[in-house]
Enzyme design. Structure first.
Site, short mmCIF file in Angstrom:
data_model
loop_
_atom_site.label_atom_id
_atom_site.label_comp_id
_atom_site.label_asym_id
_atom_site.label_seq_id
_atom_site.Cartn_x
_atom_site.Cartn_y
_atom_site.Cartn_z
N SER A 168 0.86 -1.19 0.00
CA SER A 168 0.00 0.00 0.00
C SER A 168 0.89 1.24 0.00
CB SER A 168 -0.96 -0.02 1.19
OG SER A 168 -1.87 1.05 1.11
N THR A 169 0.81 2.07 1.03
CA THR A 169 1.58 3.32 1.07
C THR A 169 3.08 3.05 0.90
OG1 THR A 169 -0.04 4.06 2.69
CG2 THR A 169 1.91 5.46 2.37
N HIS A 194 -2.72 -1.00 -3.37
CA HIS A 194 -3.90 -0.15 -3.19
C HIS A 194 -3.78 1.07 -4.11
CE1 HIS A 194 -4.26 -1.87 1.16
NE2 HIS A 194 -4.75 -2.69 0.25
N MET A 287 -0.08 1.10 4.99
CA MET A 287 -0.85 1.52 6.15
C MET A 287 -2.01 0.54 6.37
SD MET A 287 -2.45 5.34 6.60
CE MET A 287 -3.23 5.28 4.97
N ASP A 290 -4.32 -4.81 5.97
CA ASP A 290 -4.64 -5.64 4.82
C ASP A 290 -3.43 -6.52 4.47
OD1 ASP A 290 -6.02 -6.71 2.68
OD2 ASP A 290 -5.50 -5.07 1.31
#
Length: 354
Positions: A168-169, A194, A287, A290
């Site tokens: 993600s991030t 994401h 973050m 998940d």
């Protein structure tokens, strides 16, 4: 201490909306709202913000040029405000390469309503970005374009092993780092990052040029082949199913998981179900939580899992949750993950000439 936020955007409406969102949340302080990079430069010096929101398209000096100068002179966490266009996606990926922590897509229509709907997401991303210790970006070495050097599809058998990567991030650069260490005949790779629709296709095309693999946004129905990497498209979960001896991709528009679609857990849980001991799971910076359950499923099914360590993560959220849940065999620095995956594949007796 309140998180000091500086907003940089040439749109008075966007500045006003973002300012309203920041002011409405306890623990945040708006130190300024600049209409261009030159005004922003003085505000950065005066207020030393903890986090900056930065528009890409601005007069006098565009956002990318400002970002590059900022990261060289005064590295600061930056969240980009990106347009949902192909050009916007290209510029956003370049911004992440230059050191931006994250991005928020700006709706093309109904901008006031769109940003208000995004208020929780904006605050969450600003809070996470403010905690990041930004490192000066080293000039990148020239990277060859591998587009014309791919192995012929006609020569390939179905993959025996599957590598499942979630992020993600900070994940676009982390995924790129891992894939660039993969050989042209690596086992088939499935990936969930994401990202909103549109951005995933541009990201896949970028990876396809930079790596020795065939990288593409998944369409659903493809047979997973060695030497190929498939990225979950924005707005769809990516799953792996079995058809005889083949692993096959499937897309799903079922409900978001952990507020995400695509979700890493959905992909990893499906791979664990059909691949068992033939799966390697990799969870990178991001973050939230998940992927933690999916990593545990892979490990419990006989597969092997790697997580990125805290020091090399932009945000040590997802890997930390997976470690805490017991879903991680090894935690490694980002640069060590690619070689470790290849070593493990050899130990597992991977086919595909590894």
């Amino acid at each position: 201490m309140a998180i000091k936020v500086l907003i940089i955007d040439d749109s008075a409406l966007v500045r006003s909306l973002l300012s309203e969102i920041v002011r409405s949340v306890p623990g945040f302080t708006l130190v300024g709202a600049a209409p261009d990079a030159y005004v922003a430069r003085d505000m950065v010096k005066s207020f030393a913000p903890d986090v900056i929101t930065l528009d890409i398209e601005m007069p006098r000096m565009d956002g990318l040029s400002f970002l590059e100068k900022l990261m060289a002179a005064r590295p600061t966490p930056v969240v980009m405000i990106s347009t949902l266009t192909e050009a916007g996606a290209e510029a956003t990926l370049r911004a992440l390469e230059l050191g931006a922590v994250d991005f928020i897509p700006k709706p093309k229509l109904g901008i006031a309503e769109g940003l208000k709907e995004y208020a929780d997401l904006i605050i969450e991303k600003l809070a996470a970005a403010a905690q990041v210790k930004v490192k000066p970006i080293k000039p990148a070495a020239p990277v060859a374009d591998h587009t014309g050097q791919k192995i012929s599809r006609a020569l390939l058998q179905s993959t025996e092993k599957i590598i499942a990567i979630g992020a993600s991030t900070g994940g676009t650069e982390a995924i790129k780092s891992v894939l660039m260490q993969m050989p042209a005949d690596a086992p088939g790779i499935v990936m969930t990052q994401h990202m909103p629709p549109g951005f995933t296709r541009t990201f896949a095309e970028r990876l396809n040029k930079l790596t020795k693999l065939h990288v593409a946004e998944a369409k659903g129905g493809e047979r997973i082949l060695p030497g190929h990497a498939y990225l979950a498209p924005g707005g769809f979960h990516l799953l792996v199913t079995r058809s005889g001896a083949d692993y096959v991709l499937k897309l799903s528009e079922t409900e978001p998981v952990h507020r995400h679609r695509p979700a890493v857990d959905v992909m990893m849980e499906s791979v664990a179900r059909v691949g068992g001991k033939n799966v390697i799971g990799v969870l990178l910076t991001g973050m939230g939580k998940d992927g933690a359950k999916g990593m545990l499923d892979i490990r419990n099914s006989g597969g092997y899992t790697f997580a990125q360590d805290e020091q090399s993560c932009v945000v040590y959220g997802m890997p930390k949750e997976a470690v805490n849940l017991g879903g991680v065999n090894e935690t490694l620095d980002l640069e060590e993950i690619g070689p470790a995956v290849l070593k493990k594949l050899k130990e597992m007796g991977a086919g595909n000439r590894l």
